[in-house]
Design an enzyme around this catalytic site. Sequence first.
Site, PDB file in Angstrom:
ATOM      1  N   HIS A  78      42.718   3.889  16.219  1.00 26.37           N
ATOM      2  CA  HIS A  78      43.080   5.297  16.029  1.00 26.37           C
ATOM      3  C   HIS A  78      44.288   5.688  16.870  1.00 26.37           C
ATOM      4  O   HIS A  78      44.506   5.158  17.965  1.00 26.37           O
ATOM      5  CB  HIS A  78      41.891   6.225  16.293  1.00 26.37           C
ATOM      6  CG  HIS A  78      41.363   6.238  17.690  1.00 26.37           C
ATOM      7  ND1 HIS A  78      41.864   7.071  18.672  1.00 26.37           N
ATOM      8  CD2 HIS A  78      40.346   5.546  18.276  1.00 26.37           C
ATOM      9  CE1 HIS A  78      41.181   6.890  19.787  1.00 26.37           C
ATOM     10  NE2 HIS A  78      40.259   5.967  19.590  1.00 26.37           N
ATOM     11  N   ASP A  80      45.161   8.966  17.843  1.00 31.41           N
ATOM     12  CA  ASP A  80      45.058  10.118  18.743  1.00 31.41           C
ATOM     13  C   ASP A  80      44.487   9.716  20.091  1.00 31.41           C
ATOM     14  O   ASP A  80      43.811   8.688  20.227  1.00 31.41           O
ATOM     15  CB  ASP A  80      44.210  11.220  18.112  1.00 31.41           C
ATOM     16  CG  ASP A  80      42.761  10.811  17.889  1.00 31.41           C
ATOM     17  OD1 ASP A  80      42.528   9.678  17.420  1.00 31.41           O
ATOM     18  OD2 ASP A  80      41.856  11.620  18.175  1.00 31.41           O
ATOM     19  N   GLU A 175      40.269  10.611  15.647  1.00 30.68           N
ATOM     20  CA  GLU A 175      38.991   9.965  15.968  1.00 30.68           C
ATOM     21  C   GLU A 175      38.314  10.638  17.144  1.00 30.68           C
ATOM     22  O   GLU A 175      37.087  10.782  17.166  1.00 30.68           O
ATOM     23  CB  GLU A 175      39.224   8.478  16.267  1.00 30.68           C
ATOM     24  CG  GLU A 175      37.949   7.653  16.398  1.00 30.68           C
ATOM     25  CD  GLU A 175      37.409   7.555  17.829  1.00 30.68           C
ATOM     26  OE1 GLU A 175      36.326   6.980  18.009  1.00 30.68           O
ATOM     27  OE2 GLU A 175      38.084   8.069  18.763  1.00 30.68           O
ATOM     28  N   GLU A 176      39.100  11.058  18.112  1.00 34.40           N
ATOM     29  CA  GLU A 176      38.529  11.605  19.347  1.00 34.40           C
ATOM     30  C   GLU A 176      37.820  12.942  19.141  1.00 34.40           C
ATOM     31  O   GLU A 176      37.015  13.348  19.976  1.00 34.40           O
ATOM     32  CB  GLU A 176      39.620  11.757  20.414  1.00 34.40           C
ATOM     33  CG  GLU A 176      40.220  10.446  20.899  1.00 34.40           C
ATOM     34  CD  GLU A 176      39.264   9.613  21.736  1.00 34.40           C
ATOM     35  OE1 GLU A 176      38.134  10.068  21.968  1.00 34.40           O
ATOM     36  OE2 GLU A 176      39.647   8.508  22.151  1.00 34.40           O
ATOM     37  N   ASP A 198      38.613  -0.782  19.401  1.00 30.98           N
ATOM     38  CA  ASP A 198      38.503   0.510  20.081  1.00 30.98           C
ATOM     39  C   ASP A 198      37.505   0.449  21.239  1.00 30.98           C
ATOM     40  O   ASP A 198      37.055   1.474  21.727  1.00 30.98           O
ATOM     41  CB  ASP A 198      38.068   1.575  19.057  1.00 30.98           C
ATOM     42  CG  ASP A 198      38.144   2.990  19.589  1.00 30.98           C
ATOM     43  OD1 ASP A 198      38.921   3.227  20.533  1.00 30.98           O
ATOM     44  OD2 ASP A 198      37.422   3.862  19.067  1.00 30.98           O
ATOM     45  N   HIS A 380      39.867   8.329  28.840  1.00 34.74           N
ATOM     46  CA  HIS A 380      39.860   9.806  28.782  1.00 34.74           C
ATOM     47  C   HIS A 380      40.202  10.480  30.106  1.00 34.74           C
ATOM     48  O   HIS A 380      40.021  11.690  30.224  1.00 34.74           O
ATOM     49  CB  HIS A 380      38.522  10.364  28.276  1.00 34.74           C
ATOM     50  CG  HIS A 380      38.168   9.972  26.893  1.00 34.74           C
ATOM     51  ND1 HIS A 380      37.102  10.531  26.202  1.00 34.74           N
ATOM     52  CD2 HIS A 380      38.730   9.074  26.044  1.00 34.74           C
ATOM     53  CE1 HIS A 380      37.019   9.987  25.002  1.00 34.74           C
ATOM     54  NE2 HIS A 380      37.998   9.094  24.889  1.00 34.74           N
TER      55      HIS A 380
END
Length: 408
Positions: A78, A80, A175-176, A198, A380
């Site tokens: 992904h 994002d 995705e997030e 991922d 994150h």
Amino acid sequence: MAKVVDRFISYVKYSTTSKEGSETFPSTEGQLKFARLLVDELKELGLNNVHLDEYGYVMATVPSNVDHKVPTIGFIAHMDTSPDMSGTNVKPQIVENYNGKDIVLNKSKNIILSPDNFPELKKYTGKTLITTDGTTLLGADDKAGIAEIITAVEHLMNNPEYPHGEIKIAFTPDEEIGQGADKFRVDKFGADFAYTVDGGPIGELEYENFNAARAKITVNGVNVHPGTAKNKMKNSLLIANELINMLPPAEIPAHTEGYEGFFHLMSVTGSVEQTRLDFIIRDFYKNKFEERKNLMVKIADYLNVKYGENTITLNLKDQYYNMKEKIKEHIHIVYTARRAMEEVGVTPRVNPIRGGTDGARLSYMGLPTPNLFTGGHNFHGRYEYIPVFAMEKAVDVILKIIELYATK
């Protein structure tokens, strides 16, 4: 420095943070800009059917170079990055020959990546790491996955003697924020099965994940002047607190691990008149998942009886399910990934995902999709980092999976 690293360093400088509540798809313009860059790169590498659709999904094909029938394999990552922390103006730092001690991410702000807080750092003594500068996340989740997939694909295109069937790749938006599979066209993608790239630390191989739901709760109160409030005021903040305290106190993320589920209160906003609560509900086991949702319903019903009809409104929505139920019907894709890791010198670590991936939803859309490691840690946040050798091994694993299926 390896090509996979050069790509990664380039990619993380693009701001692609997704945005909750956006009315556009993808949720942010930065993701489209990055997608266009990837399209140009894939075309330069010579892939077929390179396409960016109106929703921001990038897809492309590597044609087969073998005469016999082999499955069409997909690899997905992904674009994002998480809205939990800024992904703008990312300044990756390369730490060569890491000495096993504190890494000063930002001297002026006294931000330190320390093995005292993150003991797994010690395992990478002597290795080269890529870190943040302490002011943003890094974006290894999941730009490392994109860099690893494209580097593997480049190897296929530049080495025609390397056996492979048809390979499909896709890069997804949002995705997030749980929308990565919303507009994904499984039929258009055309793979028999796929892998998301991922995951976290080297060796991770995941085909189990949470069943997931979201509970948005509104507590409606009655506000009157506190001096004349007796038998009139209904304080929504206090009722919200009562609701929270009716949930099992130990069943929260801070007290659970492994296969244990939880209730997670993500936000509270309110006043006497009205309070809003936003929960996520997670469990690996379907029966326990249903029990957790039912408990939410029972609490809401109880408080509506106690304080009056429509005091509590509960919007409960399933988000995704445990992909194990679908993957087990195609378990060879897990076994092949394990073997691929072993053959390139990586010890497989098969663990449940305490979260979700695009693959969880795709598996229920007819595309079984377990998850491979990227090599990254501490996603994150400002302490995110990734060892270079783990990225290189991720490329090796992708190529080995492709080879194993092409030479069966």
